[in-house]
Design an enzyme around this catalytic site. Structure first.
Site, PDB file in Angstrom:
ATOM      1  N   PHE A  40     -13.695   0.011  -4.108  1.00 20.68           N
ATOM      2  CA  PHE A  40     -13.608   1.234  -4.919  1.00 20.68           C
ATOM      3  C   PHE A  40     -14.953   1.586  -5.564  1.00 20.68           C
ATOM      4  O   PHE A  40     -15.131   2.697  -6.057  1.00 20.68           O
ATOM      5  CB  PHE A  40     -12.520   1.081  -5.989  1.00 20.68           C
ATOM      6  CG  PHE A  40     -11.148   0.897  -5.398  1.00 20.68           C
ATOM      7  CD1 PHE A  40     -10.479   1.965  -4.806  1.00 20.68           C
ATOM      8  CD2 PHE A  40     -10.531  -0.351  -5.382  1.00 20.68           C
ATOM      9  CE1 PHE A  40      -9.221   1.808  -4.240  1.00 20.68           C
ATOM     10  CE2 PHE A  40      -9.264  -0.524  -4.816  1.00 20.68           C
ATOM     11  CZ  PHE A  40      -8.617   0.555  -4.249  1.00 20.68           C
ATOM     12  N   TYR A  71       0.862  -1.192   0.000  1.00 18.07           N
ATOM     13  CA  TYR A  71       0.000   0.000   0.000  1.00 18.07           C
ATOM     14  C   TYR A  71       0.898   1.243   0.000  1.00 18.07           C
ATOM     15  O   TYR A  71       1.499   1.585   1.012  1.00 18.07           O
ATOM     16  CB  TYR A  71      -0.941   0.019   1.203  1.00 18.07           C
ATOM     17  CG  TYR A  71      -1.901  -1.158   1.260  1.00 18.07           C
ATOM     18  CD1 TYR A  71      -2.199  -1.904   0.124  1.00 18.07           C
ATOM     19  CD2 TYR A  71      -2.524  -1.521   2.448  1.00 18.07           C
ATOM     20  CE1 TYR A  71      -3.079  -2.979   0.177  1.00 18.07           C
ATOM     21  CE2 TYR A  71      -3.414  -2.587   2.507  1.00 18.07           C
ATOM     22  CZ  TYR A  71      -3.677  -3.313   1.368  1.00 18.07           C
ATOM     23  OH  TYR A  71      -4.555  -4.375   1.425  1.00 18.07           O
ATOM     24  N   GLY A 127     -17.822  -2.595  -0.501  1.00 14.60           N
ATOM     25  CA  GLY A 127     -17.785  -2.567  -1.973  1.00 14.60           C
ATOM     26  C   GLY A 127     -16.456  -2.086  -2.518  1.00 14.60           C
ATOM     27  O   GLY A 127     -16.257  -2.069  -3.729  1.00 14.60           O
ATOM     28  N   PHE A 131     -13.114  -5.414   0.963  1.00 18.26           N
ATOM     29  CA  PHE A 131     -14.191  -4.681   0.275  1.00 18.26           C
ATOM     30  C   PHE A 131     -15.548  -4.896   0.973  1.00 18.26           C
ATOM     31  O   PHE A 131     -16.563  -5.155   0.301  1.00 18.26           O
ATOM     32  CB  PHE A 131     -14.287  -5.089  -1.201  1.00 18.26           C
ATOM     33  CG  PHE A 131     -13.113  -4.694  -2.063  1.00 18.26           C
ATOM     34  CD1 PHE A 131     -12.209  -3.723  -1.652  1.00 18.26           C
ATOM     35  CD2 PHE A 131     -12.906  -5.292  -3.301  1.00 18.26           C
ATOM     36  CE1 PHE A 131     -11.122  -3.354  -2.453  1.00 18.26           C
ATOM     37  CE2 PHE A 131     -11.830  -4.930  -4.117  1.00 18.26           C
ATOM     38  CZ  PHE A 131     -10.939  -3.963  -3.676  1.00 18.26           C
ATOM     39  N   PRO A 132     -15.609  -4.798   2.304  1.00 17.56           N
ATOM     40  CA  PRO A 132     -16.899  -5.010   2.987  1.00 17.56           C
ATOM     41  C   PRO A 132     -17.949  -3.982   2.584  1.00 17.56           C
ATOM     42  O   PRO A 132     -19.152  -4.236   2.678  1.00 17.56           O
ATOM     43  CB  PRO A 132     -16.545  -4.873   4.478  1.00 17.56           C
ATOM     44  CG  PRO A 132     -15.300  -4.027   4.489  1.00 17.56           C
ATOM     45  CD  PRO A 132     -14.540  -4.431   3.257  1.00 17.56           C
TER      46      PRO A 132
HETATM   47  N1  LIG Z   1      -6.312  -9.025   0.573  1.00 20.70           N
HETATM   48  C1  LIG Z   1      -6.543  -8.232  -0.453  1.00 20.70           C
HETATM   49  O1  LIG Z   1      -6.242  -8.570  -1.612  1.00 20.70           O
HETATM   50  C2  LIG Z   1      -7.202  -6.906  -0.195  1.00 20.70           C
HETATM   51  C3  LIG Z   1      -7.744  -6.184  -1.270  1.00 20.70           C
HETATM   52  C4  LIG Z   1      -8.375  -4.984  -0.993  1.00 20.70           C
HETATM   53  C5  LIG Z   1      -8.459  -4.508   0.311  1.00 20.70           C
HETATM   54  N2  LIG Z   1      -7.921  -5.220   1.337  1.00 20.70           N
HETATM   55  C6  LIG Z   1      -8.049  -4.757   2.744  1.00 20.70           C
HETATM   56  O2  LIG Z   1      -9.431  -4.592   3.020  1.00 20.70           O
HETATM   57  C7  LIG Z   1      -9.663  -3.299   3.595  1.00 20.70           C
HETATM   58  C8  LIG Z   1     -11.055  -2.833   3.253  1.00 20.70           C
HETATM   59  O3  LIG Z   1     -11.185  -2.642   1.874  1.00 20.70           O
HETATM   60  P1  LIG Z   1     -11.321  -1.209   1.202  1.00 20.70           P
HETATM   61  O4  LIG Z   1     -10.899  -0.147   2.142  1.00 20.70           O
HETATM   62  O5  LIG Z   1     -10.631  -1.255  -0.096  1.00 20.70           O
HETATM   63  O6  LIG Z   1     -12.846  -1.139   0.851  1.00 20.70           O
HETATM   64  P2  LIG Z   1     -14.177  -0.886   1.731  1.00 20.70           P
HETATM   65  O7  LIG Z   1     -13.883  -0.975   3.183  1.00 20.70           O
HETATM   66  O8  LIG Z   1     -15.201  -1.777   1.157  1.00 20.70           O
HETATM   67  O9  LIG Z   1     -14.579   0.587   1.309  1.00 20.70           O
HETATM   68  C9  LIG Z   1     -13.753   1.675   1.495  1.00 20.70           C
HETATM   69  C10 LIG Z   1     -14.373   2.844   0.765  1.00 20.70           C
HETATM   70  O10 LIG Z   1     -15.593   3.204   1.404  1.00 20.70           O
HETATM   71  C11 LIG Z   1     -15.552   4.582   1.763  1.00 20.70           C
HETATM   72  N3  LIG Z   1     -16.226   4.716   3.070  1.00 20.70           N
HETATM   73  C12 LIG Z   1     -15.920   4.080   4.214  1.00 20.70           C
HETATM   74  N4  LIG Z   1     -16.769   4.428   5.201  1.00 20.70           N
HETATM   75  C13 LIG Z   1     -17.636   5.329   4.657  1.00 20.70           C
HETATM   76  C14 LIG Z   1     -18.731   6.055   5.180  1.00 20.70           C
HETATM   77  N5  LIG Z   1     -19.121   5.933   6.449  1.00 20.70           N
HETATM   78  N6  LIG Z   1     -19.397   6.908   4.332  1.00 20.70           N
HETATM   79  C15 LIG Z   1     -19.019   7.034   3.046  1.00 20.70           C
HETATM   80  N7  LIG Z   1     -17.968   6.362   2.496  1.00 20.70           N
HETATM   81  C16 LIG Z   1     -17.280   5.512   3.303  1.00 20.70           C
HETATM   82  C17 LIG Z   1     -14.112   4.969   1.827  1.00 20.70           C
HETATM   83  O11 LIG Z   1     -13.974   6.333   1.491  1.00 20.70           O
HETATM   84  P3  LIG Z   1     -13.464   7.415   2.588  1.00 20.70           P
HETATM   85  O12 LIG Z   1     -11.995   7.250   2.669  1.00 20.70           O
HETATM   86  O13 LIG Z   1     -13.894   8.710   1.996  1.00 20.70           O
HETATM   87  O14 LIG Z   1     -14.160   7.120   3.862  1.00 20.70           O
HETATM   88  C18 LIG Z   1     -13.504   4.068   0.766  1.00 20.70           C
HETATM   89  O15 LIG Z   1     -13.586   4.672  -0.503  1.00 20.70           O
HETATM   90  C19 LIG Z   1      -8.536  -2.439   3.029  1.00 20.70           C
HETATM   91  O16 LIG Z   1      -8.335  -1.299   3.792  1.00 20.70           O
HETATM   92  C20 LIG Z   1      -7.382  -3.422   3.034  1.00 20.70           C
HETATM   93  O17 LIG Z   1      -6.780  -3.419   4.312  1.00 20.70           O
HETATM   94  C21 LIG Z   1      -7.316  -6.423   1.100  1.00 20.70           C
END
Ligand SMILES: NC(=O)c1ccc[n+]([C@@H]2O[C@H](COP(=O)([O-])OP(=O)(O)OC[C@H]3O[C@@H](n4cnc5c(N)ncnc54)[C@H](OP(=O)(O)O)[C@@H]3O)[C@@H](O)[C@H]2O)c1
Length: 290
Positions: free
Chosen positions: A220, A66, A218, A215-216
């Site tokens: 991106f 990252y 969704g 992606f809990p």
């Molecule tokens: N193992 C793998 O291959 C892999 C792949 C992807 C991700 N991951 C891990 O999984 C974690 C979670 O995934 P993720 O962060 O990509 O996706 P996510 O948790 O599904 O969604 C994050 C997105 O949601 C937005 N968001 C969060 N809370 C919000 C709220 N209350 N209101 C409006 N928008 C909100 C964030 O924007 P804001 O910043 O504006 O809040 C961000 O754009 C990552 O941080 C990473 O550690 C692992």
């Protein structure tokens, strides 16, 4: 264990011998656009990490890819020396290329280097949990993980890693890893609209292994569904709250690592995950992703 963590929705789970709050934090969103380079608001990123720990979160998910390195360095700057209750889970098996791609790097020498780089960037002598990240940006790909996983087992024997997990893995790869050494978690893509791993989650729950959906919300592309919006409107909540509360309710071995770069969103997510869902809500939400 922080006393505050007790009030986080979902309570706690044990990864091997490490107790973590089921409500964790995923740090990927702290790097710059496309998960490359530094954040636009560095102080804001540090504030999110400090807030996560202040509200009692004891599970932070990261990777040296990252940024690369950016997220791990932010974690170190914000939180080192770490409290004994905080557990940082990292992953190895992919690097970054100049276009921002995530090429695999799973040869033994790549993995040894990645473990040492994580240790150095995070300022640790032992990594609490290391996930072997498999597949590619499109998802899991079949194939043996033996050579790569055995390399991590060797690093574990050397005392550099406490517990192992796998990520972006097929059910067969999870089984293969378990035939080589114990794992404490599987980190795959899963959310209300993307439920391919349903059976795997239930099997892992029976074995006491955590399932950590990435992606809990969704990822991106934020989750969008009329059924989700309808349930959220009825509960006077946001769709994100419903999505997180549903995951906590889905199975006791699910650990949340929602990502955000905003303190306000972090607080909203903690509050939202505590939403109580009725049987009627669950029945309606079950129509999504089927
Ligand atoms: N193992 C793998 O291959 C892999 C792949 C992807 C991700 N991951 C891990 O999984 C974690 C979670 O995934 P993720 O962060 O990509 O996706 P996510 O948790 O599904 O969604 C994050 C997105 O949601 C937005 N968001 C969060 N809370 C919000 C709220 N209350 N209101 C409006 N928008 C909100 C964030 O924007 P804001 O910043 O504006 O809040 C961000 O754009 C990552 O941080 C990473 O550690 C692992």
């Amino acid at each position: 264990m922080s006393t505050l963590s007790i009030s986080l929705p979902g309570g706690t789970w044990t990864l091997g011998d490490l107790t973590v709050t089921r409500f964790g934090y995923g740090a990927m969103q702290l790097a710059g656009p496309g998960v490359m380079g530094p954040p636009a608001d560095r102080d804001g990123a540090l504030a999110v990490l400090r807030e996560a720990v202040d509200i009692g979160i004891t599970h932070i998910d990261t990777a040296d890819a990252y940024g690369p390195r950016v997220t791990n360095q932010l974690i170190r700057e914000a939180l080192h020396p770490y409290s004994d209750s905080l557990h940082i889970v990292t992953k190895v098996g992919a690097i970054r290329d100049e276009q921002g791609g995530w090429p695999p790097a799973r040869r033994p020498e790549d993995l040894r280097r990645a473990v040492h780089e994580n240790l150095e960037a995070l300022g640790l002598q032992t990594l609490d949990v290391v996930n072997l990240r498999l597949g590619d940006a499109q998802g899991p790909r079949p194939g043996s993980l033996a050579e790569a996983f055995e390399t991590l087992v060797d690093l574990q024997r050397q005392g550099l890693i406490r517990h192992l997990g796998v990520s972006n893995a097929t059910a067969e790869q999870v089984a293969e890893a378990r035939s080589i050494a114990p794992i404490v978690c599987v980190q795959n893509m899963y959310n209300l609209a993307h439920r391919q791993d349903g059976e795997l989650i239930d099997e892992l729950a029976e074995q006491g292994i955590a399932y950590v959906p990435f992606f809990p919300l969704g990822g991106f592309s934020p989750l969008q569904s009329s059924a989700l919006s309808a349930v959220a409107a009825r509960l006077d909540a946001t769709p994100m709250s419903v999505a997180l509360a549903w995951l906590l309710r889905r199975s006791p071995n699910i650990l949340l690592i929602p990502g955000t770069s905003s303190v306000a969103h972090l607080r909203e997510n903690v509050a939202g995950a505590g939403l109580s869902l009725s049987d009627e809500d669950l029945a309606e939400l079950d129509k999504i992703g089927r």
